[in-house]
Design a protein around this motif. Sequence first.
Motif, PDB file in Angstrom:
ATOM      1  N   LEU A 219       0.899  -1.241  -0.101  1.00 28.37           N
ATOM      2  CA  LEU A 219       0.137   0.017  -0.090  1.00 28.37           C
ATOM      3  C   LEU A 219       0.731   1.306  -0.061  1.00 28.37           C
ATOM      4  CD1 LEU A 219      -3.301   0.622   1.705  1.00 28.37           C
ATOM      5  CD2 LEU A 219      -1.350   2.128   2.137  1.00 28.37           C
ATOM      6  N   LEU A 220       1.842   1.358   0.862  1.00 24.27           N
ATOM      7  CA  LEU A 220       2.827   2.510   0.894  1.00 24.27           C
ATOM      8  C   LEU A 220       3.683   2.826  -0.254  1.00 24.27           C
ATOM      9  CD1 LEU A 220       3.932   2.316   4.505  1.00 24.27           C
ATOM     10  CD2 LEU A 220       2.181   3.763   3.731  1.00 24.27           C
ATOM     11  N   ALA A 221       3.664   1.751  -1.209  1.00 28.47           N
ATOM     12  CA  ALA A 221       4.325   1.872  -2.470  1.00 28.47           C
ATOM     13  C   ALA A 221       3.453   2.319  -3.477  1.00 28.47           C
ATOM     14  CB  ALA A 221       4.869   0.591  -2.813  1.00 28.47           C
ATOM     15  N   ASP A 222       2.195   2.145  -3.469  1.00 30.84           N
ATOM     16  CA  ASP A 222       1.424   2.615  -4.301  1.00 30.84           C
ATOM     17  C   ASP A 222       1.330   4.279  -4.776  1.00 30.84           C
ATOM     18  OD1 ASP A 222      -0.832   3.263  -5.767  1.00 30.84           O
ATOM     19  OD2 ASP A 222      -2.228   1.968  -4.684  1.00 30.84           O
ATOM     20  N   GLU A 223       2.092   4.752  -5.854  1.00 33.99           N
ATOM     21  CA  GLU A 223       2.327   5.947  -6.169  1.00 33.99           C
ATOM     22  C   GLU A 223       0.911   6.571  -6.488  1.00 33.99           C
ATOM     23  OE1 GLU A 223       5.307   7.584  -6.230  1.00 33.99           O
ATOM     24  OE2 GLU A 223       6.525   5.714  -5.766  1.00 33.99           O
ATOM     25  N   ALA A 224       0.180   5.987  -6.565  1.00 35.62           N
ATOM     26  CA  ALA A 224      -1.343   6.746  -6.717  1.00 35.62           C
ATOM     27  C   ALA A 224      -2.139   7.286  -5.734  1.00 35.62           C
ATOM     28  CB  ALA A 224      -2.342   5.877  -7.480  1.00 35.62           C
ATOM     29  N   LEU A 225      -1.493   7.198  -4.482  1.00 37.37           N
ATOM     30  CA  LEU A 225      -2.128   7.774  -3.278  1.00 37.37           C
ATOM     31  C   LEU A 225      -1.640   8.966  -2.808  1.00 37.37           C
ATOM     32  CD1 LEU A 225      -2.016   4.335  -0.814  1.00 37.37           C
ATOM     33  CD2 LEU A 225      -3.802   5.147  -2.594  1.00 37.37           C
ATOM     34  N   ASP A 226      -2.520   9.665  -2.250  1.00 37.37           N
ATOM     35  CA  ASP A 226      -2.251  10.949  -1.794  1.00 37.37           C
ATOM     36  C   ASP A 226      -2.339  11.189  -0.185  1.00 37.37           C
ATOM     37  OD1 ASP A 226      -2.202  12.612  -4.368  1.00 37.37           O
ATOM     38  OD2 ASP A 226      -4.408  11.819  -4.339  1.00 37.37           O
ATOM     39  N   ALA A 227      -3.021  10.172   0.600  1.00 36.64           N
ATOM     40  CA  ALA A 227      -3.105  10.123   1.880  1.00 36.64           C
ATOM     41  C   ALA A 227      -3.425   8.518   2.331  1.00 36.64           C
ATOM     42  CB  ALA A 227      -4.473  11.099   2.051  1.00 36.64           C
ATOM     43  N   VAL A 228      -3.306   8.701   3.457  1.00 37.36           N
ATOM     44  CA  VAL A 228      -3.672   7.083   4.225  1.00 37.36           C
ATOM     45  C   VAL A 228      -4.241   7.186   5.333  1.00 37.36           C
ATOM     46  CG1 VAL A 228      -2.412   5.021   5.121  1.00 37.36           C
ATOM     47  CG2 VAL A 228      -1.587   6.036   3.029  1.00 37.36           C
ATOM     48  N   ILE A 229      -5.234   6.460   5.614  1.00 39.58           N
ATOM     49  CA  ILE A 229      -5.877   6.340   6.888  1.00 39.58           C
ATOM     50  C   ILE A 229      -5.437   5.136   7.752  1.00 39.58           C
ATOM     51  CG2 ILE A 229      -8.189   5.777   7.948  1.00 39.58           C
ATOM     52  CD1 ILE A 229      -9.700   7.019   5.555  1.00 39.58           C
ATOM     53  N   VAL A 230      -5.026   5.250   8.939  1.00 43.10           N
ATOM     54  CA  VAL A 230      -4.454   4.174   9.805  1.00 43.10           C
ATOM     55  C   VAL A 230      -5.667   3.834  10.578  1.00 43.10           C
ATOM     56  CG1 VAL A 230      -2.908   3.554  11.629  1.00 43.10           C
ATOM     57  CG2 VAL A 230      -2.074   4.920   9.799  1.00 43.10           C
ATOM     58  N   ALA A 231      -6.178   2.570  10.397  1.00 45.40           N
ATOM     59  CA  ALA A 231      -7.486   1.970  11.087  1.00 45.40           C
ATOM     60  C   ALA A 231      -6.946   0.682  11.551  1.00 45.40           C
ATOM     61  CB  ALA A 231      -8.582   1.877  10.064  1.00 45.40           C
ATOM     62  N   LEU A 232      -5.616   0.449  12.241  1.00 41.49           N
ATOM     63  CA  LEU A 232      -5.462  -0.814  12.576  1.00 41.49           C
ATOM     64  C   LEU A 232      -5.539  -0.906  14.311  1.00 41.49           C
ATOM     65  CD1 LEU A 232      -2.077  -0.432  10.806  1.00 41.49           C
ATOM     66  CD2 LEU A 232      -3.687  -2.142  10.245  1.00 41.49           C
ATOM     67  N   PRO A 233      -5.170  -2.033  14.838  1.00 40.32           N
ATOM     68  CA  PRO A 233      -5.360  -2.199  16.265  1.00 40.32           C
ATOM     69  C   PRO A 233      -4.507  -1.057  17.133  1.00 40.32           C
ATOM     70  CG  PRO A 233      -5.227  -4.375  15.265  1.00 40.32           C
ATOM     71  CD  PRO A 233      -4.995  -3.350  14.156  1.00 40.32           C
ATOM     72  N   HIS A 234      -4.856  -0.542  18.218  1.00 39.56           N
ATOM     73  CA  HIS A 234      -4.156   0.469  18.750  1.00 39.56           C
ATOM     74  C   HIS A 234      -2.592   0.389  19.143  1.00 39.56           C
ATOM     75  CE1 HIS A 234      -8.168   0.300  21.387  1.00 39.56           C
ATOM     76  NE2 HIS A 234      -8.430   0.767  20.167  1.00 39.56           N
ATOM     77  N   PRO A 235      -1.776  -0.811  19.341  1.00 36.14           N
ATOM     78  CA  PRO A 235      -0.395  -0.719  19.633  1.00 36.14           C
ATOM     79  C   PRO A 235       0.294  -0.461  18.191  1.00 36.14           C
ATOM     80  CG  PRO A 235      -1.621  -2.482  20.822  1.00 36.14           C
ATOM     81  CD  PRO A 235      -2.435  -1.941  20.031  1.00 36.14           C
TER      82      PRO A 235
ATOM     83  N   MET B 165      -5.446   9.521  11.582  1.00 38.03           N
ATOM     84  CA  MET B 165      -5.203   8.392  12.520  1.00 38.03           C
ATOM     85  C   MET B 165      -6.388   8.111  13.491  1.00 38.03           C
ATOM     86  SD  MET B 165      -1.766   7.754  12.629  1.00 38.03           S
ATOM     87  CE  MET B 165      -1.301   7.129  14.355  1.00 38.03           C
ATOM     88  N   GLN B 166      -6.626   6.835  13.281  1.00 43.00           N
ATOM     89  CA  GLN B 166      -7.541   6.424  14.143  1.00 43.00           C
ATOM     90  C   GLN B 166      -7.489   6.570  15.714  1.00 43.00           C
ATOM     91  OE1 GLN B 166     -10.779   5.460  13.044  1.00 43.00           O
ATOM     92  NE2 GLN B 166     -11.295   5.198  15.020  1.00 43.00           N
ATOM     93  N   LYS B 167      -8.241   6.668  16.480  1.00 43.34           N
ATOM     94  CA  LYS B 167      -8.195   6.784  18.070  1.00 43.34           C
ATOM     95  C   LYS B 167      -7.781   5.463  18.521  1.00 43.34           C
ATOM     96  CE  LYS B 167     -12.020   4.826  19.604  1.00 43.34           C
ATOM     97  NZ  LYS B 167     -12.055   3.469  20.499  1.00 43.34           N
ATOM     98  N   PRO B 168      -6.962   5.355  19.699  1.00 41.93           N
ATOM     99  CA  PRO B 168      -6.308   6.506  20.014  1.00 41.93           C
ATOM    100  C   PRO B 168      -5.056   6.758  19.398  1.00 41.93           C
ATOM    101  CG  PRO B 168      -5.564   4.527  21.326  1.00 41.93           C
ATOM    102  CD  PRO B 168      -6.719   4.169  20.518  1.00 41.93           C
ATOM    103  N   LEU B 169      -4.292   7.880  19.421  1.00 46.53           N
ATOM    104  CA  LEU B 169      -3.108   8.298  18.516  1.00 46.53           C
ATOM    105  C   LEU B 169      -2.063   6.998  18.732  1.00 46.53           C
ATOM    106  CD1 LEU B 169      -1.624  10.239  16.828  1.00 46.53           C
ATOM    107  CD2 LEU B 169      -0.657  11.381  18.832  1.00 46.53           C
ATOM    108  N   CYS B 170      -1.831   6.825  19.893  1.00 45.90           N
ATOM    109  CA  CYS B 170      -0.863   5.776  20.223  1.00 45.90           C
ATOM    110  C   CYS B 170      -0.878   5.274  21.572  1.00 45.90           C
ATOM    111  CB  CYS B 170       0.497   6.134  19.903  1.00 45.90           C
ATOM    112  SG  CYS B 170       0.968   7.910  20.820  1.00 45.90           S
ATOM    113  N   THR B 171       0.033   4.515  22.081  1.00 46.10           N
ATOM    114  CA  THR B 171      -0.278   3.929  23.546  1.00 46.10           C
ATOM    115  C   THR B 171       0.875   4.383  24.449  1.00 46.10           C
ATOM    116  OG1 THR B 171       0.695   1.936  22.760  1.00 46.10           O
ATOM    117  CG2 THR B 171      -1.490   1.824  22.794  1.00 46.10           C
TER     118      THR B 171
END
Length: 349
Positions: free
Chosen positions: A59-75, A93-99
């Motif tokens: 996903l991060l190598a996709d040159e077509a992207l302008d922005a990314v949503i992080v919707a993973l488990p908290h840690p 960034m999905q909540k919480p920002l980090c741990t």
Amino acid sequence: MLNVGILGAGGIAALSHLPEIAAIDGMRVAHICGCRERRLRLLCQRFDVPRYSTHWESLLADEALDAVIVALPHPTHAAAGLAVLDRGLHLFMQKPLCTTVEEANQLVAASEARPAQVVYCRPSFDGYVYEMRRQLATSAIGTVSGALARHSHGGPEIYYAEVADTFEEARVEDDLWFYDSDTAGGGALIDMGVYSIANLVALLGKVDYVSARMTTVDKPTALEDTATLILEFANGALGTAETGWCDPARSSFLRVHGTAGKLVLRGDVIEFIRPSSYEREWAEPLVDEIIPAPVPNQHEEWLRCIERGAQPALSNLWTARHIVEIMLAAVKSNEAGARVAVHSAPRNS
């Protein structure tokens, strides 16, 4: 058109990010990444997403992207967010920002080194928060003395039942990572308490000290399922933030008290309550109803910030770091039985 990638193909992507983005112009999901191919295929079909992958790198190598949503488990939030910023993309960034505070500081430093990249951090804020801020700015209720917020529900198992139904999967009741103290990064406080804390910070500003008590009432976990925090604000006011996973009737309320009145959220309406007499204790108060103006959904707000080249007014990285530090201070306070200082500050412009 802003092309967005989503890291994470779970419930929050299916129930929040994808349908909200589909409802606004100027933004589309072009790539989604997750660990379950069946879910990825289903989401791509439902929301017309052209590409999916099962590894971050793709996903991060996709040159077509302008922005990314992080919707993973908290840690995993911090590592993913730092990778997105390093790639030169706008970040949600999905909540919480980090741990940890260290992770929050790393994200702030990475963002400040790349000011052109807009970072939107949940929680987002509804129209009633913005209206309450306007009322407080005019001293409508006088000097603020205290506030109370609560956000709670019946627990992750209820959320995961909905997620399983959304993906047309069998319900698995004994596979909830939220309850695993080794992988969740925290309990009900970081999952649900983040909302009540964020609302209070948005209204009253910086927190200087936290005192907290947490307990496990009912859930099968060593983590807290119920928490209450007392927040000492830099402006002298006190706030109480409550949360929990043991409230299946659900609670989400907010009120602010001042020397000349109070603001109380009742559903979608704010009650502006003020005394009719300062000499008769039981005199009926004066009550006006305020209907807040609608605000854009979180993704549209992010898009507008990107178009303006400006960081979000409330849902920004510095405020998200402050909220993380408040939650971690609450954990320390509960363990030590003492108030704990908070050193960061929000940006509530």
